[in-house]
Every structure is written in structure tokens, then in C-alpha cells.
Write a protein that holds these residues in place. Structure first.
Motif, short mmCIF file in Angstrom:
data_model
loop_
_atom_site.label_atom_id
_atom_site.label_comp_id
_atom_site.label_asym_id
_atom_site.label_seq_id
_atom_site.Cartn_x
_atom_site.Cartn_y
_atom_site.Cartn_z
N VAL A 170 -32.14 44.84 42.11
CA VAL A 170 -31.06 43.93 41.35
C VAL A 170 -29.90 44.52 41.04
O VAL A 170 -30.03 45.63 40.62
N GLY A 171 -29.11 43.84 40.99
CA GLY A 171 -27.73 44.19 40.21
C GLY A 171 -27.35 43.37 38.74
O GLY A 171 -27.82 42.52 38.85
N TYR A 172 -26.80 44.02 37.94
CA TYR A 172 -26.64 43.37 36.65
C TYR A 172 -25.24 44.03 36.20
O TYR A 172 -25.26 45.38 35.69
N ILE A 173 -24.06 43.41 36.06
CA ILE A 173 -22.86 43.82 35.87
C ILE A 173 -21.96 42.96 35.20
O ILE A 173 -21.98 41.70 35.55
N ALA A 174 -21.02 43.42 34.72
CA ALA A 174 -19.92 42.57 34.03
C ALA A 174 -18.57 42.87 34.87
O ALA A 174 -18.28 44.06 35.26
N THR A 175 -17.81 41.76 34.99
CA THR A 175 -16.39 42.03 35.31
C THR A 175 -15.51 41.37 34.59
O THR A 175 -15.64 40.33 33.98
N SER A 176 -14.28 41.78 34.80
CA SER A 176 -13.26 40.97 33.83
C SER A 176 -12.72 39.93 34.83
O SER A 176 -12.88 39.81 36.14
N GLU A 200 -30.84 40.57 44.55
CA GLU A 200 -30.24 39.90 43.56
C GLU A 200 -29.19 40.38 42.67
O GLU A 200 -29.26 41.53 42.58
N ILE A 201 -28.23 39.70 42.23
CA ILE A 201 -27.09 40.35 41.61
C ILE A 201 -26.57 39.15 40.45
O ILE A 201 -26.71 38.15 40.70
N GLU A 202 -26.85 39.60 39.12
CA GLU A 202 -26.31 38.68 38.05
C GLU A 202 -24.51 39.62 37.60
O GLU A 202 -24.50 40.78 37.63
N ILE A 203 -23.73 38.55 37.58
CA ILE A 203 -22.42 38.87 37.22
C ILE A 203 -21.95 38.15 36.24
O ILE A 203 -21.98 37.00 36.23
N TYR A 204 -21.84 39.05 35.00
CA TYR A 204 -21.04 38.32 33.92
C TYR A 204 -19.49 38.34 33.87
O TYR A 204 -19.06 39.52 33.98
N VAL A 205 -18.71 37.32 33.90
CA VAL A 205 -17.42 37.25 33.90
C VAL A 205 -16.81 37.10 32.32
O VAL A 205 -17.20 35.98 31.90
N ILE A 206 -16.22 37.89 31.99
CA ILE A 206 -15.73 38.28 30.89
C ILE A 206 -14.06 37.79 30.82
O ILE A 206 -13.31 38.24 31.72
#
Length: 175
Positions: free
Chosen positions: A5-11, A129-135
Motif C-alpha cells: 500500500v501507499g500512504y502519502i500527502a500531496t499539496s 492500494e493508495i491513500e492520498i491526503y490532499v493538503i
């Protein structure tokens, strides 16, 4: 078989760090994750995999190794002088690493950090899977969420979560 899995934040403008690798835009954001906290996520992770740039960034922080008790793998072709934490250095290629990781049966695998290694796994159909947190920050440039490699995919949206006041979590599954 382990899930990868991926777990990451992006601007908001699609970057994971400034050109210098700075994350100051990320760390000052406060939001209510509810049950979707990092602590709950990492509890299900047994193995962390990262590229050399991510390892170097973590190793240069003024903190203890954050993945004690987890199998930690650094993908690099260069030796690690004075490694921080108990690490396995992987230099046998991504395909061999995927085979190794798929054989694990003691918990999920987290692809930490930048999009290059995650992209290598996506290109091989190995990121589940990937979770992307949009900041909600526009940083104007830097390291992109995913490098432009020509890879195309249509992952399935599993969940969208609003994390007050203004962060959004997107969870995708790759088929």
C-alpha cells in the motif's frame, strides 16, 4: 500474501515536497482524522519500504528511527554509512523485491515517501492500494506526487473522507 500500500500527502497543486525536500507546508496543518489516524494505519503495517532519498531525509531528522519494530527496507545501490535503525538494504532490483514482499505473511507493506518507487510498483501492477491526503496548500513547485513516466492507470475509488477543517483523504485500489 502481503498487501502493498501507499500512504502519502500531496499539496493541492500536486507536490509532495518543495524542490529542496522541505515539508514545512505539511507539518503545520492540523486536521481531525477521526478513526483514520496515522497510528491506526501504521499499526497494520509490518514492513516499510523506502527509496534512498526518503531514507536520507528521515535519517537527517533530529529524531529516533520512527519504524522500530517494523521490517525496514531501503532500496538503493549505494551503501548506507552508519545506518539509522535496523535496516535491510535492497539492491537486487524492484522485480525481485516485489516477489520477496508478496511472499510475506506477517502484515501489510507500506511504500513510504516519494512517488518514484511507488510508480515503479504501479508500473508492475504491484501497488494494491493508495491513500492520498490532499493538503490545502499551494507550494508552487517541487517534487511531484508521481513522476511523469507515461504510465497510465484507472484505479478504483474506494473512499473519500473529509477531515475537518479542510483536508481530504482519497483511497484508491489498483485492479
Amino acid at each position: 500474501m502481503a498487501r502493498i500500500v501507499g500512504y502519502i500527502a500531496t499539496s493541492l497543486d500536486g507536490f509532495i515536497a518543495t524542490p529542496e525536500g522541505n515539508l514545512d507546508w505539511l507539518v503545520h496543518q492540523q486536521f481531525d482524522a477521526g478513526e483514520l489516524t496515522y497510528e491506526n494505519f501504521i499499526a497494520g503495517i509490518r514492513t516499510v519500504v523506502m527509496g534512498r532519498d526518503t531514507y536520507d531525509w528521515i535519517a537527517n531528522q533530529d529524531m529516533d528511527w520512527p519504524y522500530t519494530g517494523k521490517r525496514s527496507i531501503v532500496v538503493t545501490s549505494r551503501p548506507l554509512p552508519d545506518p539509522k535503525g535496523e535496516l535491510e538494504v535492497w539492491s537486487d532490483g524492484v522485480d525481485t523485491l516485489i516477489t520477496y514482499l508478496r511472499g510475506l505473511e506477517d502484515g501489510d507493506v507500506w511504500m513510504i515517501g516519494g512517488g518514484r518507487l511507488q510508480m515503479a510498483f504501479m508500473e508492475r501492477g504491484a501497488l494494491d492500494e493508495i491513500e492520498i491526503y490532499v493538503i490545502p496548500e499551494i507550494i508552487g513547485g517541487g517534487i511531484p506526487l508521481f513522476p511523469a513516466t507515461g504510465f497510465r492507470a484507472s484505479p478504483t475509488l474506494m473512499a473519500v473522507n473529509h477531515m475537518p477543517p479542510s483536508v481530504v483523504r482519497l483511497q484508491y485500489r489498483f485492479n
